[in-house]
Write an enzyme that holds these catalytic residues in place. Sequence first.
Site, PDB file in Angstrom:
ATOM      1  N   SER A  76      40.989  23.259  41.037  1.00 39.12           N
ATOM      2  CA  SER A  76      40.850  24.669  40.681  1.00 39.12           C
ATOM      3  C   SER A  76      41.522  25.048  39.373  1.00 39.12           C
ATOM      4  O   SER A  76      41.497  26.218  38.984  1.00 39.12           O
ATOM      5  CB  SER A  76      41.406  25.546  41.807  1.00 39.12           C
ATOM      6  OG  SER A  76      42.775  25.310  41.989  1.00 39.12           O
ATOM      7  N   THR A 192      43.223  28.716  40.553  1.00 30.81           N
ATOM      8  CA  THR A 192      44.334  29.404  39.923  1.00 30.81           C
ATOM      9  C   THR A 192      45.774  29.053  40.281  1.00 30.81           C
ATOM     10  O   THR A 192      46.183  29.124  41.443  1.00 30.81           O
ATOM     11  CB  THR A 192      44.197  30.935  40.205  1.00 30.81           C
ATOM     12  OG1 THR A 192      42.860  31.319  39.981  1.00 30.81           O
ATOM     13  CG2 THR A 192      45.120  31.750  39.359  1.00 30.81           C
ATOM     14  N   THR A 210      43.314  28.752  35.204  1.00 27.38           N
ATOM     15  CA  THR A 210      42.349  28.430  36.252  1.00 27.38           C
ATOM     16  C   THR A 210      41.084  27.830  35.655  1.00 27.38           C
ATOM     17  O   THR A 210      40.780  28.070  34.485  1.00 27.38           O
ATOM     18  CB  THR A 210      41.980  29.711  37.034  1.00 27.38           C
ATOM     19  OG1 THR A 210      41.191  29.371  38.160  1.00 27.38           O
ATOM     20  CG2 THR A 210      41.193  30.692  36.186  1.00 27.38           C
ATOM     21  N   ARG A 220      30.784  33.378  33.517  1.00 29.64           N
ATOM     22  CA  ARG A 220      31.550  34.261  34.395  1.00 29.64           C
ATOM     23  C   ARG A 220      33.058  34.160  34.080  1.00 29.64           C
ATOM     24  O   ARG A 220      33.599  33.082  33.890  1.00 29.64           O
ATOM     25  CB  ARG A 220      31.302  33.869  35.850  1.00 29.64           C
ATOM     26  CG  ARG A 220      32.102  34.674  36.875  1.00 29.64           C
ATOM     27  CD  ARG A 220      33.364  33.966  37.301  1.00 29.64           C
ATOM     28  NE  ARG A 220      34.056  34.667  38.388  1.00 29.64           N
ATOM     29  CZ  ARG A 220      35.277  34.385  38.798  1.00 29.64           C
ATOM     30  NH1 ARG A 220      35.960  33.416  38.211  1.00 29.64           N
ATOM     31  NH2 ARG A 220      35.839  35.042  39.776  1.00 29.64           N
ATOM     32  N   THR A 243      45.744  35.533  42.747  1.00 27.83           N
ATOM     33  CA  THR A 243      44.894  34.378  42.995  1.00 27.83           C
ATOM     34  C   THR A 243      43.866  34.792  44.052  1.00 27.83           C
ATOM     35  O   THR A 243      44.057  35.776  44.760  1.00 27.83           O
ATOM     36  CB  THR A 243      45.739  33.162  43.441  1.00 27.83           C
ATOM     37  OG1 THR A 243      44.874  32.054  43.713  1.00 27.83           O
ATOM     38  CG2 THR A 243      46.575  33.455  44.661  1.00 27.83           C
ATOM     39  N   GLY A 244      42.780  34.069  44.101  1.00 23.85           N
ATOM     40  CA  GLY A 244      41.724  34.442  45.021  1.00 23.85           C
ATOM     41  C   GLY A 244      40.493  34.922  44.265  1.00 23.85           C
ATOM     42  O   GLY A 244      40.300  34.560  43.096  1.00 23.85           O
TER      43      GLY A 244
HETATM   44  N1  GLY Z   1      41.229  34.051  40.568  1.00 29.59           N
HETATM   45  C1  GLY Z   1      40.504  33.207  39.721  1.00 29.59           C
HETATM   46  C2  GLY Z   1      39.110  33.534  39.555  1.00 29.59           C
HETATM   47  O1  GLY Z   1      38.562  34.306  40.327  1.00 29.59           O
HETATM   48  O2  GLY Z   1      38.501  33.031  38.635  1.00 29.59           O
END
Ligand code: GLY
Length: 335
Positions: A76, A192, A210, A220, A243-244
Amino acid sequence: MSRPSRRTILGAAPVGVLAGTAPLSTDTAPAVMVSTWDFGAAANAAGMAALATGDSALDMVEAGGRVTEADESNSSVGLGGLPDRDGRVTLDACVMTWAGDIGAVCALEDVVHAVSVARRVMERTPHTMLVGEGARTFAVDQGFETRNLLTPRAEAAWRDWLKTSEYAPRINSENTDWRARGMPGGAANHDTIGLLAIDAGGRMAGACTTSGMAFKMHGRVGDSPLIGAGLYVDDEVGGATATGVGEDVVRVAGAHAVVEAMRAGLDPASACRRVIERLARLRGPKVASSQVALLALDKQGRAGGFALQPGFTFAVTDSGGRTRIERAAALFETP
Ligand code: GLY
């Protein structure tokens, strides 16, 4: 608060595991570095090594972020990150200092250490953010090496994902996939490492880095490189990181909202909880199966986190160099 001497923080300290998010008790040494997820422990060790040589809070969080970025078992962040739906690994990162200096990169390709490129944007350009090809060109001009970030393991996972092409972020994949190590074929998704540190001069800085949501649309960008969403630092109050699912963090300007809640007098865990509750009120059932987690460190060295879903962990390193993993309380915790 007392600050660690170089002597007290030298050497690897054991990592303990605690449950809950109660503020540190008065007999607990203040925290000087926190970062998201179990893998934050290794990042904090690098940050503390930087502190031991007299480096700044910015150096600490950069050093920590680089460890995770270089860990190709981590799907990640950085090298080994899962690609977008076109098979391209694109990195997002930002840094913020005690002085309000900020730098960020979005959708950076072919460079492992996005956190360092973000720092370079802050230090060497008149801007605060570079994206895509512009970020890559800048990094190359600055002497950063390029390499293919798509590891065989991540490519195998992507090819497996292509069979269904179903975009479905999985809760807490940061820990489960990182622990599993044998990830090929997993539908691993998001994200992340966020890091916050206080240096020997009492100054705070933060970083967030991340590869973003796995199998995202090309182009994106989530919360992680966005100052105020994935990261915010206010040297009078403290800092926060997220994070998330980035889209949901952005909706509530997560990190900034946490800092403002601390400014209003809440301890870090309660401030994170207030923002998660706000997100849940705002989005209702739409976040019922999403993970968003917030982590904060205040200027007194109190650390705390809170999440939508159970399972969010974070690494806390105190001024004595001891690191523990804490498990955050969650809104959707079942008793
Ligand atoms: N929290 C990292 C992302 O959504 O890209």
